[in-house]
Design a protein around this motif. Structure first.
Motif, mmCIF file in Angstrom:
data_model
loop_
_atom_site.group_PDB
_atom_site.id
_atom_site.type_symbol
_atom_site.label_atom_id
_atom_site.label_comp_id
_atom_site.label_asym_id
_atom_site.label_seq_id
_atom_site.Cartn_x
_atom_site.Cartn_y
_atom_site.Cartn_z
ATOM 1 N N ASN A 98 -4.834 27.107 -13.609
ATOM 2 C CA ASN A 98 -4.917 28.164 -12.596
ATOM 3 C C ASN A 98 -5.433 29.451 -13.226
ATOM 4 O OD1 ASN A 98 -3.897 26.638 -10.388
ATOM 5 N ND2 ASN A 98 -1.831 26.863 -11.197
ATOM 6 N N THR A 120 -14.634 27.812 -13.051
ATOM 7 C CA THR A 120 -14.508 29.199 -12.607
ATOM 8 C C THR A 120 -15.655 30.064 -13.124
ATOM 9 O OG1 THR A 120 -13.013 29.598 -14.479
ATOM 10 C CG2 THR A 120 -12.010 29.116 -12.335
ATOM 11 N N ASN A 121 -16.157 29.772 -14.337
ATOM 12 C CA ASN A 121 -17.265 30.596 -14.846
ATOM 13 C C ASN A 121 -18.525 30.418 -14.009
ATOM 14 O OD1 ASN A 121 -17.643 27.946 -15.870
ATOM 15 N ND2 ASN A 121 -19.000 28.728 -17.455
ATOM 16 N N TYR A 124 -17.890 32.590 -10.848
ATOM 17 C CA TYR A 124 -18.134 34.012 -11.099
ATOM 18 C C TYR A 124 -19.632 34.294 -11.254
ATOM 19 C CZ TYR A 124 -13.104 34.364 -12.012
ATOM 20 O OH TYR A 124 -11.749 34.332 -11.906
ATOM 21 N N PRO A 137 -20.984 35.493 -16.214
ATOM 22 C CA PRO A 137 -19.586 35.173 -15.916
ATOM 23 C C PRO A 137 -18.651 36.238 -16.472
ATOM 24 C CG PRO A 137 -20.330 33.881 -17.785
ATOM 25 C CD PRO A 137 -21.540 34.654 -17.293
ATOM 26 N N LYS A 140 -12.897 37.251 -18.966
ATOM 27 C CA LYS A 140 -11.517 36.797 -18.809
ATOM 28 C C LYS A 140 -11.297 36.361 -17.367
ATOM 29 C CE LYS A 140 -6.717 38.215 -19.578
ATOM 30 N NZ LYS A 140 -5.817 39.331 -19.982
ATOM 31 N N ASN A 141 -10.730 35.171 -17.203
ATOM 32 C CA ASN A 141 -10.507 34.646 -15.857
ATOM 33 C C ASN A 141 -9.462 35.465 -15.120
ATOM 34 O OD1 ASN A 141 -12.353 32.677 -16.285
ATOM 35 N ND2 ASN A 141 -10.885 31.001 -16.526
ATOM 36 N N ARG A 142 -9.638 35.578 -13.825
ATOM 37 C CA ARG A 142 -8.685 36.235 -12.937
ATOM 38 C C ARG A 142 -8.752 35.543 -11.587
ATOM 39 N NH1 ARG A 142 -11.780 38.673 -9.372
ATOM 40 N NH2 ARG A 142 -13.754 39.679 -9.951
ATOM 41 N N ASP A 143 -7.824 35.883 -10.701
ATOM 42 C CA ASP A 143 -7.835 35.297 -9.360
ATOM 43 C C ASP A 143 -9.039 35.796 -8.565
ATOM 44 O OD1 ASP A 143 -5.520 33.875 -9.745
ATOM 45 O OD2 ASP A 143 -4.223 35.507 -9.066
ATOM 46 N N THR A 182 -7.395 27.856 -4.709
ATOM 47 C CA THR A 182 -7.455 28.386 -6.077
ATOM 48 C C THR A 182 -6.202 28.034 -6.869
ATOM 49 O OG1 THR A 182 -6.558 30.502 -5.305
ATOM 50 C CG2 THR A 182 -8.957 30.291 -5.412
#
Length: 326
Positions: A98, A120-121, A124, A137, A140-143, A182
């Motif tokens: 997640n 996810t990248n 983005y 991208p 750092k991943n975020r919601d 998500t």
């Protein structure tokens, strides 16, 4: 309990041994043959033939993606099918982290849903590109925000619409996106022990790489499993002759927008005259009033025309068509 041989069977066996028709070594080899273990927790519902046919379907799907997505992203898109495998659903869901980007797709008229998991990248990158960025991208991943999910929903709908053609030789489907999740906990579409086929696709958007996993539950494909073999595939495949491709190309070209302009003429004036131009001044062109105008399609002269008006708008009347052979 082992079968008991009758006297006639024993005599026949001894006769075959004495004449050489039966070899003792063959009997020993048969006794030493190893029995393959069967894992009842992972029933083999997908054969290698099934997985290979599914790969063929998604190779076609990949070609459609690589030719359609660049029109929306204005970036080079490369798609490659990496592999396919059969696992239980819990192995797929437990590997998800997640936040995750999952599209739950209804495969009507087939039963149930499939899942399209996008890295996810890549998500983005698509968002950044559609909002006018260079397609980078996040570090750092975020919601994902609601606005970002709304943008991604458009791309998911485009991707899902491309599923129709590759599956046409197996079944006519009308897929549509039910929702985007998500959080992997909200995407439990089947039992954790149910068998699924996973097709892994590598997506490269302008140098940014990520994986797209297609999760295909057995319960969804159960009604068409007998058609998922290469023999059926090639026997029902429509002949892709030149005329069919020509029809597709012609349809696409007919919808293309091209600029059309009429060339009135040209003139040269001094800078001081240009600066002092006023409303009502006349600039003399290098053409006469009765001369025909060149009409350009793009930057190519295709027609001759006379100037005029139509419904209070400027217009031209075509008088001659330039053919390619001319």
């Amino acid at each position: 309990m082992a079968d008991v041989l009758s006297q006639n069977e024993i005599d026949a066996l001894l006769k075959q041994l004495s004449t050489g028709e039966l070899d003792v070594e063959d009997i020993e080899d048969n006794k030493s043959a190893k029995v393959k273990d069967y894992d009842f927790t992972k029933p083999a519902k997908f054969s290698k033939e099934h997985l290979r046919t599914i790969e063929i379907i998604f190779e076609h799907f990949g070609r459609l993606l690589s030719s359609n997505l660049p029109a929306y992203l204005r970036k080079n898109v490369q798609i490659e099918v990496m592999n396919s495998e059969a696992v239980i659903y819990s192995e797929f869901s437990n590997a998800l982290s997640n936040p995750v980007l999952l599209g739950v797709v209804n495969m009507s008229p087939l039963k149930g849903n499939i899942i399209i998991e996008m890295a996810t990248n890549i998500g983005y990158t698509i968002i950044d590109r559609l909002l006018g960025g260079m397609g980078e991208p996040l570090e750092k991943n975020r919601d994902f925000s609601e606005i970002e999910l709304s943008i991604l929903e458009r791309i998911f709908n485009i991707i899902i619409s491309l599923l129709r053609e590759p599956w046409k030789n197996v079944v006519e489907i009308e897929p549509y996106l039910e929702r985007i999740e998500t959080n992997s906990q909200f995407a439990q579409i089947i039992s954790p022990t149910e068998m699924i086929a996973i097709v892994t696709i590598n997506v490269n958007i302008g140098g940014v790489e990520g994986l797209m996993n297609i999760c295909l539950p057995f319960i969804t494909l159960e009604d068409v499993m007998d058609k998922l073999n290469t023999k059926y595939w090639f026997s029902t495949m429509q002949n892709k002759d030149e005329s069919s491709y020509a029809d597709v190309i012609e349809t696409a070209i007919n919808k293309a927008l091209v600029p059309v302009s009429a060339y009135l003429g040209k003139s040269q004036i001094t800078v001081i005259d240009f600066v002092n131009l006023q409303v009502g001044d006349i600039i003399k062109l290098d053409r006469c009033v009765e001369d025909e105008l060149d009409v350009y399609v793009g930057n190519i002269v295709k027609f001759k025309a006379l100037p005029g008006s139509f419904s209070d708008n400027y217009a031209v009347k075509i008088t001659e068509i330039y053919r390619e052979e001319e």
